[in-house]
Design an enzyme around this catalytic site. Structure first.
Site, PDB file in Angstrom:
ATOM      1  N   CYS A  33     -18.181 -60.371 -34.297  1.00  0.00           N
ATOM      2  CA  CYS A  33     -19.442 -59.583 -33.658  1.00  0.00           C
ATOM      3  C   CYS A  33     -19.701 -58.459 -34.478  1.00  0.00           C
ATOM      4  O   CYS A  33     -21.068 -58.005 -34.615  1.00  0.00           O
ATOM      5  CB  CYS A  33     -19.524 -59.286 -32.287  1.00  0.00           C
ATOM      6  SG  CYS A  33     -19.147 -60.532 -31.153  1.00  0.00           S
TER       7      CYS A  33
ATOM      8  N   ASN B  99     -25.095 -63.276 -25.895  1.00  0.00           N
ATOM      9  CA  ASN B  99     -24.233 -62.537 -27.047  1.00  0.00           C
ATOM     10  C   ASN B  99     -24.426 -63.198 -28.359  1.00  0.00           C
ATOM     11  O   ASN B  99     -23.620 -64.463 -28.393  1.00  0.00           O
ATOM     12  CB  ASN B  99     -22.757 -62.101 -26.894  1.00  0.00           C
ATOM     13  CG  ASN B  99     -21.968 -61.614 -27.684  1.00  0.00           C
ATOM     14  OD1 ASN B  99     -22.395 -61.434 -29.149  1.00  0.00           O
ATOM     15  ND2 ASN B  99     -20.753 -61.174 -27.416  1.00  0.00           N
TER      16      ASN B  99
ATOM     17  N   HIS C 239     -24.760 -53.502 -30.138  1.00  0.00           N
ATOM     18  CA  HIS C 239     -24.570 -55.091 -29.897  1.00  0.00           C
ATOM     19  C   HIS C 239     -24.486 -55.490 -28.459  1.00  0.00           C
ATOM     20  O   HIS C 239     -24.401 -54.752 -27.701  1.00  0.00           O
ATOM     21  CB  HIS C 239     -23.022 -55.258 -30.380  1.00  0.00           C
ATOM     22  CG  HIS C 239     -22.383 -56.422 -30.392  1.00  0.00           C
ATOM     23  ND1 HIS C 239     -22.945 -57.689 -30.434  1.00  0.00           N
ATOM     24  CD2 HIS C 239     -21.334 -56.839 -29.773  1.00  0.00           C
ATOM     25  CE1 HIS C 239     -22.226 -58.890 -30.228  1.00  0.00           C
ATOM     26  NE2 HIS C 239     -21.243 -58.476 -29.630  1.00  0.00           N
TER      27      HIS C 239
HETATM   28  N1  ACO Z   1     -18.673 -67.427 -12.681  1.00  0.00           N
HETATM   29  C1  ACO Z   1     -18.189 -66.998 -11.882  1.00  0.00           C
HETATM   30  N2  ACO Z   1     -16.932 -66.524 -11.919  1.00  0.00           N
HETATM   31  C2  ACO Z   1     -16.419 -66.121 -12.841  1.00  0.00           C
HETATM   32  C3  ACO Z   1     -16.844 -66.346 -14.101  1.00  0.00           C
HETATM   33  C4  ACO Z   1     -18.192 -67.140 -14.166  1.00  0.00           C
HETATM   34  N3  ACO Z   1     -18.880 -67.373 -15.333  1.00  0.00           N
HETATM   35  N4  ACO Z   1     -15.970 -66.155 -14.949  1.00  0.00           N
HETATM   36  C5  ACO Z   1     -15.052 -65.445 -14.389  1.00  0.00           C
HETATM   37  N5  ACO Z   1     -15.277 -65.544 -13.080  1.00  0.00           N
HETATM   38  C6  ACO Z   1     -14.050 -65.110 -12.075  1.00  0.00           C
HETATM   39  C7  ACO Z   1     -12.791 -64.833 -12.562  1.00  0.00           C
HETATM   40  O1  ACO Z   1     -12.283 -66.271 -12.538  1.00  0.00           O
HETATM   41  C8  ACO Z   1     -12.514 -63.674 -11.449  1.00  0.00           C
HETATM   42  O2  ACO Z   1     -12.151 -64.606 -10.290  1.00  0.00           O
HETATM   43  P1  ACO Z   1     -10.587 -64.313  -9.595  1.00  0.00           P
HETATM   44  O3  ACO Z   1     -11.082 -62.737  -9.076  1.00  0.00           O
HETATM   45  O4  ACO Z   1     -10.836 -65.207  -8.275  1.00  0.00           O
HETATM   46  O5  ACO Z   1      -9.644 -64.452 -10.558  1.00  0.00           O
HETATM   47  C9  ACO Z   1     -13.433 -62.957 -11.290  1.00  0.00           C
HETATM   48  O6  ACO Z   1     -14.610 -63.845 -11.862  1.00  0.00           O
HETATM   49  C10 ACO Z   1     -13.550 -61.685 -11.888  1.00  0.00           C
HETATM   50  O7  ACO Z   1     -13.049 -61.982 -13.576  1.00  0.00           O
HETATM   51  P2  ACO Z   1     -13.144 -60.923 -14.774  1.00  0.00           P
HETATM   52  O8  ACO Z   1     -12.753 -61.504 -15.689  1.00  0.00           O
HETATM   53  O9  ACO Z   1     -12.162 -59.668 -14.159  1.00  0.00           O
HETATM   54  O10 ACO Z   1     -14.517 -60.336 -14.384  1.00  0.00           O
HETATM   55  P3  ACO Z   1     -15.102 -59.057 -15.344  1.00  0.00           P
HETATM   56  O11 ACO Z   1     -15.821 -58.092 -14.302  1.00  0.00           O
HETATM   57  O12 ACO Z   1     -14.137 -58.412 -16.310  1.00  0.00           O
HETATM   58  O13 ACO Z   1     -16.284 -59.552 -16.207  1.00  0.00           O
HETATM   59  C11 ACO Z   1     -16.931 -60.496 -18.331  1.00  0.00           C
HETATM   60  C12 ACO Z   1     -16.099 -60.609 -17.236  1.00  0.00           C
HETATM   61  C13 ACO Z   1     -18.298 -60.285 -18.072  1.00  0.00           C
HETATM   62  C14 ACO Z   1     -16.259 -61.473 -19.463  1.00  0.00           C
HETATM   63  C15 ACO Z   1     -16.457 -58.819 -18.950  1.00  0.00           C
HETATM   64  O14 ACO Z   1     -14.864 -58.608 -18.711  1.00  0.00           O
HETATM   65  C16 ACO Z   1     -16.962 -58.323 -20.286  1.00  0.00           C
HETATM   66  O15 ACO Z   1     -17.901 -58.374 -20.472  1.00  0.00           O
HETATM   67  N6  ACO Z   1     -15.758 -58.328 -21.231  1.00  0.00           N
HETATM   68  C17 ACO Z   1     -16.348 -57.791 -22.516  1.00  0.00           C
HETATM   69  C18 ACO Z   1     -16.943 -58.952 -23.479  1.00  0.00           C
HETATM   70  C19 ACO Z   1     -17.062 -58.551 -24.803  1.00  0.00           C
HETATM   71  O16 ACO Z   1     -17.569 -57.180 -24.954  1.00  0.00           O
HETATM   72  N7  ACO Z   1     -16.812 -59.042 -25.877  1.00  0.00           N
HETATM   73  C20 ACO Z   1     -16.820 -58.611 -27.053  1.00  0.00           C
HETATM   74  C21 ACO Z   1     -17.767 -59.177 -28.084  1.00  0.00           C
HETATM   75  S1  ACO Z   1     -17.608 -60.854 -28.117  1.00  0.00           S
HETATM   76  C22 ACO Z   1     -17.082 -61.382 -29.845  1.00  0.00           C
HETATM   77  O17 ACO Z   1     -16.626 -60.423 -30.500  1.00  0.00           O
HETATM   78  C23 ACO Z   1     -17.063 -62.659 -30.424  1.00  0.00           C
END
Ligand code: ACO
Length: 321
Positions: free
Chosen positions: A112, A278, A248
């Site tokens: 990214c 993203n 970003h």
């Molecule tokens: N829909 C419904 N539920 C979901 C989904 C979805 N799409 N995805 C995950 N869940 C569930 C999980 O299974 C989990 O369930 P559980 O509690 O029963 O185990 C619950 O939701 C919580 O999951 P988390 O992963 O803890 O959710 P979080 O609040 O951390 O959000 C997210 C996830 C949005 C991905 C967040 O962590 C995030 O944005 N991280 C950073 C992403 C980023 O910055 N990437 C960098 C750039 S990308 C690149 O460089 C290519």
């Protein structure tokens, strides 16, 4: 000598995938995606539409905005993680599309952060007098390498491209760029296959972007918080002098955390994540072009661009537009 942004352009593929569409693919729902990420829809490249196709549209729009012709371009620097081919690189493919012959053309791969890397490198070429009209592009078809069965990642990404034209100027322009990487985080965000690995996982249908989202989130907030402070200090600029943050677009909560660090109200932050998701390397130049074209970003204003991605890699630019 400085480099200055003479024009911007961007392009989004026509096809749109909404959160409601994703509900039919994986066990997810609109409320979860909106509240956790800020994303409502994303654009997806159609079958056969490649990163170079998207890059060409964005590049032509940036050239038009800058009032330059293909023959004026003497450097092409593309940031992408999703090239059409192993080689020729997307820079060379784009060069051919534009009918330009002989100038350096290459692509840089830093997930990214790829556009920030491309901008940082092109800025050096212009400052050193080695380029007088640089085309810098961030273009990506990341949805091609997403695992559409993994609800934790497939809801996040979209496709697109953004571009800028850099020209030399006695006045800034780009005041400074900062680029970083720390490979110790390689296992938190990755695509686990490639040329030298032999594409075994691809052949077995087991490849796809993998992410430990929670851990990425924490490092991203801390790292970007440090990066914006470092960038302002490097240029001797106070945060109150900034007009716009152009971040970003990975997650609205990360964007809000960085805005808070800068004491910037969200009205002064360019946010495109709801409509675009993203778009990886394309997200910063897409956000920049969106706000230039809708009149929010104006000439003379001070902008802070920043990105964070797999590697981890992170980078920024402080720009007098
Ligand atoms: N829909 C419904 N539920 C979901 C989904 C979805 N799409 N995805 C995950 N869940 C569930 C999980 O299974 C989990 O369930 P559980 O509690 O029963 O185990 C619950 O939701 C919580 O999951 P988390 O992963 O803890 O959710 P979080 O609040 O951390 O959000 C997210 C996830 C949005 C991905 C967040 O962590 C995030 O944005 N991280 C950073 C992403 C980023 O910055 N990437 C960098 C750039 S990308 C690149 O460089 C290519």
């Amino acid at each position: 000598m400085y480099s200055t942004i003479a024009g911007t352009g961007s392009y989004l593929p026509e096809k749109i995938l909404t959160n409601a569409d994703l509900e039919k693919l994986v066990d997810t729902n609109d409320e979860w995606i909106r509240s956790r990420t800020g994303i409502e829809r994303r654009h997806i490249a159609s079958e056969g539409e490649t990163t170079t196709d998207l890059a060409e549209h964005a590049a032509r729009r940036a050239m038009q905005a800058a009032g330059v012709a293909p023959g004026d371009i003497d450097l092409i620097c593309v940031g992408t993680t999703t090239p059409d081919l192993v080689f020729p690189n997307v820079g060379s493919l784009l060069q051919d599309r534009l009918g330009i012959h002989g100038c350096p053309a290459f692509s840089m791969e830093a997930a990214c952060t790829s556009f920030m890397y491309a901008l940082g490198v092109a800025d050096k070429f212009v400052r050193l007098g080695d380029a007088k009209c640089a085309l810098v592009v961030g273009a990506e078809t990341l949805t091609r390498i997403v695992d559409w069965k993994d609800r934790g990642t497939c809801v996040l990404f979209g496709d697109g491209a953004g571009a800028v034209i850099l020209k030399p100027s006695a006045e800034p322009g780009i005041l400074c760029t900062r680029l970083h990487s720390d490979g110790r985080y390689k296992d938190l965000l990755l695509y686990p296959d490639g040329v030298s690995k032999g594409f075994a996982l691809v052949r077995e249908g087991k490849a796809g972007v993998q992410m430990k989202g929670n851990e990425v989130y924490k490092v991203a907030v801390n790292t970007l918080g440090g990066l914006v402070t470092e960038t302002l200090q490097a240029c001797g600029i106070g945060k109150e002098q900034l007009d716009w943050l152009v971040p970003h677009q990975a997650n609205i909560r990360i964007i809000e955390a960085i805005a808070k660090r800068l004491d910037m109200p969200m009205e002064r932050v360019i946010v495109t994540i709801a409509e675009q998701g993203n778009t990886s390397a394309a997200s910063v130049p897409l956000a920049l072009d969106t706000a230039v074209r809708d009149g929010r970003i104006r000439r003379g204003q001070l902008l802070l661009l920043e990105a964070f991605g797999g590697g981890f890699t992170w980078g920024s630019a402080l720009v007098r537009y």
